[in-house]
Design an enzyme around this catalytic site. Structure first.
Site, short mmCIF file in Angstrom:
data_model
loop_
_atom_site.label_atom_id
_atom_site.label_comp_id
_atom_site.label_asym_id
_atom_site.label_seq_id
_atom_site.Cartn_x
_atom_site.Cartn_y
_atom_site.Cartn_z
CE LYS A 278 42.36 -0.75 19.67
NZ LYS A 278 42.18 0.74 20.11
NE ARG A 352 42.51 4.20 30.01
CZ ARG A 352 42.02 5.55 29.47
NH1 ARG A 352 41.30 6.13 30.33
NH2 ARG A 352 42.20 5.87 28.31
N1 BES Z 1 46.38 0.86 22.48
C1 BES Z 1 45.30 1.80 22.40
C2 BES Z 1 45.86 3.05 21.82
C3 BES Z 1 46.64 3.25 20.64
C4 BES Z 1 45.73 3.96 19.64
C5 BES Z 1 47.87 3.12 20.47
C6 BES Z 1 46.19 4.09 18.58
C7 BES Z 1 48.41 3.39 19.32
C8 BES Z 1 47.58 3.85 18.00
C9 BES Z 1 44.56 1.63 23.50
O1 BES Z 1 44.52 0.53 24.14
C10 BES Z 1 43.21 2.32 23.36
O2 BES Z 1 42.52 1.50 22.67
N2 BES Z 1 43.02 3.45 23.76
C11 BES Z 1 41.66 4.14 23.44
C12 BES Z 1 41.08 4.64 24.71
C13 BES Z 1 39.66 5.13 24.61
C14 BES Z 1 38.77 4.13 24.71
C15 BES Z 1 39.63 5.96 26.08
C16 BES Z 1 41.99 5.03 22.49
O3 BES Z 1 42.98 5.79 22.57
O4 BES Z 1 41.10 5.24 21.48
MN MN Z 2 42.66 -0.37 23.66
#
Ligand code: BES
Ligand code: MN
Ligand code: ZN
Length: 495
Positions: A278, A352
Site C-alpha cells: 500500500k 476475500r
Molecule cells: N483492507 C483493505 C480495504 C480497505 C481500504 C479498508 C480502505 C478500509 C479502508 C483491503 O484489504 C484492500 O486492500 N482492498 C483493496 C482491494 C483491491 C486490491 C482490489 C482496495 O480496496 O484497494
Molecule cells: Mn488489503
C-alpha cells in the site's frame, strides 16, 4: 454504569443533574416547564435573555437553581420543534452526555421531550439512553504515559419520561449490553498491530469466552489450519512472521440441534498490502483491518451476556498481511479449502482470500444463515462514504433483515447490486478465477468472489470499510457494526 427509569417528581429527584430539552424557538419543552415553575421562572428568564437558543448540539450547564433537589440542570438543544425527529433527540442526548462526561457529575435524569417521534418508543428510548451514555464515557485504551485522563464520573443515568416503564427498562438492559459489546470491538480494534496480533486476538477471544457463560472457543493454530487445507488463508499469512489463527466461537443458547447463525469476521491484524504494498499515507489505519473479526467476537459476547435463545457460531480468520521473503506473489495460485483454485493477482485483496476459507468452514455447521463482516474494499468507501456499510448477499429476506436491524440500531447498511455479471470480471487464464478484477465496481466484485464459496447457504456480506473506524483528529474505532448485529440477533431471538 447503572441505569433506571424515572417517572414522576422531576423537581424532587435525588440526582446530580436534570437534562432538559430546549427547542430552537427558545421554547421550554414540557418537562422543562415544571422545573422552571419550581425554580421561580429562572429558566424562562435565561432563554429570554438569549443565553441559550436551543440549537441542536449546544448545551448549557446551570448550577444551583432554587426549588430543585438536583444541584445542576443541563440544557440541551433539540433544534426546531417542527423538524423534530428521532435524530434530533439522539443528537441532543449525545451532546448532553458528552458534556456530562467532562464534569464530575455522577448521576443524571434524562428528561427530553420527544413529540410525535414514533420511532422513539419507550423501549427505544431506554436503549438509546444507555448506548449513548456508555459511548460518551468510552475512553480509548491508549498507551500514553504520564498523567492519565481520569475516567468520567457519570455512573447512574435515569431515563424518561416514559409511559411503559417495563419497556424502557428492557431497552436500558439491551442498550447497556449493546454498549458493552461495542466497547469490546473498539478496545480490540484500537490496539496497535504489534500488540493485537492473530495470537493476541485468539487469546482475547479465549479470555472473553471464559468470562461469559455459554460461550466456548476453539483456536486452530497453523498446523490445524493446514490440516483444514485453507490454502488461501495460508497464502496471505505466509509473508508474515506472525503465525495465523483461526478462531471458532460457539454460543449455545438454544437446542444444539438448531441450525446456527454463523458470523464470519475478517481479522487482518495489519494489512500492509503484502507484495502489492500500500501507499504510505494512512497505512497505520490498516491496524483496524481486524474490525470485522472484533465485531464477531463482540456479537457473541452480546448474545451470551443477554442469554439469547440462539445457536451462534463465530469464525474469525486472523492473519497479518506482510511482504516477507516468503510472501505470496502476484500471479501465485492458491487452492482454497473448497478445492477451487485462485490466481492471486493482487496480494492486497487478502480479505476475500481469508474469508473464502472461513466461509467454506461454515458449511459444516449447516447454518440457518451466514453473515460475514469485513473491512473489505476501499471501493465500498467510495460508493457509500462513511454513513452506511455495504450489504450484499444471495438471500433477499436476509438482506432486508439486516437493513432493518441497521435502521433500528442507528447503524445502517445499504445494498449494492450483486448480480451475476460481476463474477465475469474475475476470469483467469490460469486458475478457476482471480482474486481481483479492475477498479470498477470493486465492492461488488469482492462480494462476487465471496459468493463462489457460499453457494447453497443463505449468506450476507457486510462491507464495513467506511464505517468501522474514523480517520483524522477523531481517529479510532467506531464499534460499528456491532449495534446492527446485536439488533439482528435480538430480533432473531424474539426479544
Ligand atoms: N483492507 C483493505 C480495504 C480497505 C481500504 C479498508 C480502505 C478500509 C479502508 C483491503 O484489504 C484492500 O486492500 N482492498 C483493496 C482491494 C483491491 C486490491 C482490489 C482496495 O480496496 O484497494
Ligand atoms: Mn488489503
Ligand atoms: Zn485488508
Amino acid at each position: 454504569m447503572e441505569f433506571g427509569v424515572w417517572s414522576k417528581g422531576l423537581t424532587a429527584l435525588a440526582v446530580d443533574c436534570l437534562v432538559l430539552g430546549v427547542f430552537e424557538e427558545a421554547e421550554l419543552s414540557g418537562e422543562a416547564r415544571s422545573v422552571d415553575a419550581a425554580s421561580g421562572g429562572r429558566l424562562k428568564k435565561l432563554l429570554e435573555r438569549g443565553d441559550f437558543v436551543g440549537r441542536s448540539g449546544d448545551t448549557l450547564l446551570v448550577a444551583d437553581l432554587p426549588g430543585l433537589a438536583a444541584a445542576h440542570v443541563l440544557l440541551t438543544g433539540l433544534g426546531a420543534a417542527k423538524q423534530f425527529q428521532r435524530k434530533s433527540w439522539r443528537k441532543a442526548w449525545a451532546a448532553a452526555a458528552a458534556a456530562l462526561a467532562r464534569t464530575r457529575i455522577k448521576s443524571c435524569a434524562v428528561a427530553l421531550d420527544r413529540p410525535q417521534a414514533k420511532e422513539l418508543d419507550d423501549y427505544y428510548l431506554g436503549r438509546a439512553v444507555a448506548e449513548i451514555a456508555s459511548g460518551a464515557v468510552y475512553r480509548i485504551n491508549d498507551l500514553k504515559t504520564g498523567k492519565k485522563q481520569p475516567p468520567a464520573a457519570l455512573e447512574r443515568v435515569l431515563a424518561g419520561p416514559v409511559r411503559k416503564a417495563a419497556a424502557a427498562a428492557r431497552g436500558l438492559t439491551h442498550g447497556a449490553a449493546v454498549a458493552a459489546a461495542t466497547s469490546v470491538q473498539r478496545d480490540l480494534a484500537n490496539l496497535p498491530g504489534n500488540i493485537c496480533t492473530p495470537r493476541f486476538l485468539a487469546e482475547q477471544a479465549r479470555a472473553l469466552a471464559a468470562r461469559h457463560t455459554g460461550l466456548r472457543v476453539r483456536v486452530l493454530d497453523e498446523g490445524a489450519i493446514r490440516r483444514e487445507k485453507m490454502g488461501c488463508l495460508l497464502a496471505v499469512a505466509q509473508g508474515s512472521a506472525e503465525p495465523p489463527r483461526f478462531i471458532v466461537l460457539e454460543y449455545a443458547g438454544a437446542r444444539q440441534a438448531q441450525a446456527p447463525i454463523v458470523l464470519v469476521g475478517k481479522g487482518v491484524t495489519f494489512d500492509s498490502g503484502g507484495i502489492s504494498l500500500k501507499d504510505p499515507p494512512g497505512m497505520d489505519e490498516m491496524k483496524f483491518d481486524m474490525s470485522g473479526g472484533a465485531a464477531v467476537i463482540a456479537a457473541l459476547t452480546f448474545a451470551a451476556s443477554l442469554r439469547l435463545r440462539l445457536h451462534l457460531v463465530g469464525l474469525v480468520a486472523a492473519v497479518e498481511n506482510m511482504p516477507g521473503g516468503k510472501a505470496v506473489k502476484p500471479g501465485d495460485i492458491a487452492t482454497s479449502a473448497s478445492g477451487q483454485t485462485v490466481e492471486i493477482l493482487n496480494t492486497d485483496a487478502e480479505g476475500r482470500l481469508i474469508l473464502s476459507d472461513a466461509l467454506h468452514y461454515s458449511r459444516r455447521f449447516h447454518p440457518a444463515a451466514v453473515i460475514d463482516v469485513a473491512t473489505l474494499t476501499g471501493a465500498c468507501v467510495v460508493a457509500l462514504g462513511h454513513h452506511h456499510s455495504g450489504v450484499m448477499g444471495n438471500d433477499q429476506a436476509l438482506l432486508r433483515e439486516l437493513q432493518d436491524a441497521g435502521v433500528r440500531a442507528d447503524d445502517r447498511c445499504w445494498p449494492l447490486p450483486l448480480s451475476e455479471e460481476y463474477a465475469e470480471q474475475l476470469k483467469s487464464n490460469f486458475a478457476d478465477f482471480a482474486n481481483v478484477s479492475g477498479r470498477d465496481g470493486g465492492a461488488i466484485t469482492a462480494a462476487a468472489f465471496l459468493a463462489k464459496f457460499t453457494q447453497g447457504m443463505k449468506w450476507a456480506h457486510l462491507d464495513i470499510a467506511g464505517t468501522a473506524y474514523q480517520s483524522g483528529t477523531n481517529k479510532g474505532s467506531t464499534g460499528r457494526p456491532t449495534p446492527l448485529l446485536a439488533d439482528f440477533l435480538l430480533k432473531r431471538a424474539g426479544r
